[in-house]
Scaffold this active site. Structure first.
Site, PDB file in Angstrom:
ATOM      1  N   THR A  98       0.848  -1.189   0.000  1.00 11.81           N
ATOM      2  CA  THR A  98       0.000   0.000   0.000  1.00 11.81           C
ATOM      3  C   THR A  98       0.888   1.245   0.000  1.00 11.81           C
ATOM      4  OG1 THR A  98      -1.831   1.113   1.122  1.00 11.81           O
ATOM      5  CG2 THR A  98      -0.101   0.203   2.504  1.00 11.81           C
ATOM      6  N   THR A  99       0.282   2.380  -0.201  1.00 13.31           N
ATOM      7  CA  THR A  99       0.982   3.661  -0.040  1.00 13.31           C
ATOM      8  C   THR A  99       0.029   4.639   0.624  1.00 13.31           C
ATOM      9  OG1 THR A  99       2.281   3.299  -2.060  1.00 13.31           O
ATOM     10  CG2 THR A  99       2.235   5.520  -1.162  1.00 13.31           C
TER      11      THR A  99
END
Length: 317
Positions: A98-99
């Site tokens: 994820t970011t």
């Protein structure tokens, strides 16, 4: 032979035979062990309290206000999780990606996230909402295990509401982040997977905290969490300023997430932007900006096509 003459080694109460359920499967749970298994001809002094031992062995129920669930029936849950990682590593070592990022600026705190959920190399969704709206003045982000983040951050939302009802005022953002950190400390080593940012606005203005499953709690002005966080940091470190306007902060958040999704295959989908103000609330700025469109838009400003072939010799273009 009369059943009453049977010697099982201790006084027997035969009243269970008068029950309507006598003879059914569940009647054996209430019958004396000496009648079910005559070989266990134990004297009263030697009889094992099976109910007590079973209760102790299964006493792994986790109870909290509004929630109740059970763990594996092991005496040491932490050691069980450690053994499980060695015996079945694929069961506990999840490939995640994820970011998420957040940073403070003069207008409050800006939160930007992607929307991709992965199951190993499989992309399961590109529309996950990774900003959890805890209440009207606190936001939490999601990185790691989606279930862990969503469950415990919603639990903190319940605790914040209880505090408000009991004390007649909202809890501070620092207090709410400490609630989550305390939970992580209690469950440290139990297999939770969380790397979340807690941000909100209270009497002191907007603030930002980082909390993870190791009970780490950090107060900071800029964080990027997830597999694409390294790439997001590259953009943020180059362009971040505290005195940015809201529009400049929004553009920086979009650029950082978009660049990270291009480099990190576990991040992608759309960009969502939230702005936490200094007045005690937050606002949803952008709900779904497609990262594919953003990539080509940013590359066009550099007079690139965006497919990565700009620097190849002419014969390969």
């Amino acid at each position: 032979m009369d059943l009453m003459d049977f010697d099982c080694g201790f006084d027997v109460d035969y009243s269970f035979m008068d029950s309507e359920d006598f003879g059914s499967a569940k009647s054996f749970t209430s019958a004396p062990i000496g009648l079910i298994a005559p070989s266990n001809n134990l004297k009263q002094s030697e009889q094992v309290d099976l109910d007590k031992e079973c209760e102790q062995a299964m006493d792994t129920e986790i109870k909290a206000e509004g929630f109740c669930f059970k763990l594996h029936p092991a005496e040491d849950q932490v050691q069980f999780q450690r053994d499980l990682k060695q015996l079945a590593p694929k069961m506990t070592d999840f490939a995640k990606g994820t970011t998420t990022l957040a940073f403070e600026f003069q207008g409050g705190v800006l939160v930007a996230v992607d929307a991709r959920a992965t199951m190993g190399a499989f992309i399961s969704s590109n529309n996950v909402r990774k900003v959890i709206e805890v209440n009207e003045f606190i936001l939490g982000t999601m990185a790691g295990g989606a279930a862990d983040c969503q469950f415990w951050e919603k639990y903190v939302a319940m605790q914040c509401r209880i505090y408000e009802l009991r004390n007649g005022e909202r809890p501070s953002v620092a207090m709410a982040s400490m609630m989550l950190c305390s939970i992580m400390r209690q469950y440290k080593g139990y297999g939770l997977s969380m790397g979340t940012m807690f941000t909100g606005s209270d009497k002191t203005g907007a603030s930002l905290y980082y909390i993870d499953n190791d009970a780490t709690r950090l107060r900071g002005s800029l964080f990027a969490v997830g597999s694409g966080g390294t790439f997001a940091y590259g953009v943020l470190d180059t362009n971040y300023r505290y005195d940015m306007s809201v529009d400049e902060a929004v553009k920086l958040g979009i650029r950082a997430i978009s660049s990270a999704t291009f480099k990190d295959s576990a991040s992608g989908g759309v960009v969502r932007i939230y702005h936490v103000t200094n007045e005690g609330d937050w606002k949803l700025v952008h709900d779904a900006l497609d990262v594919s469109d953003l990539h080509y838009e940013f590359e066009a400003t550099k007079k690139h096509r965006g497919d990565g072939r700009e620097n190849l010799p002419v014969r390969f273009n």
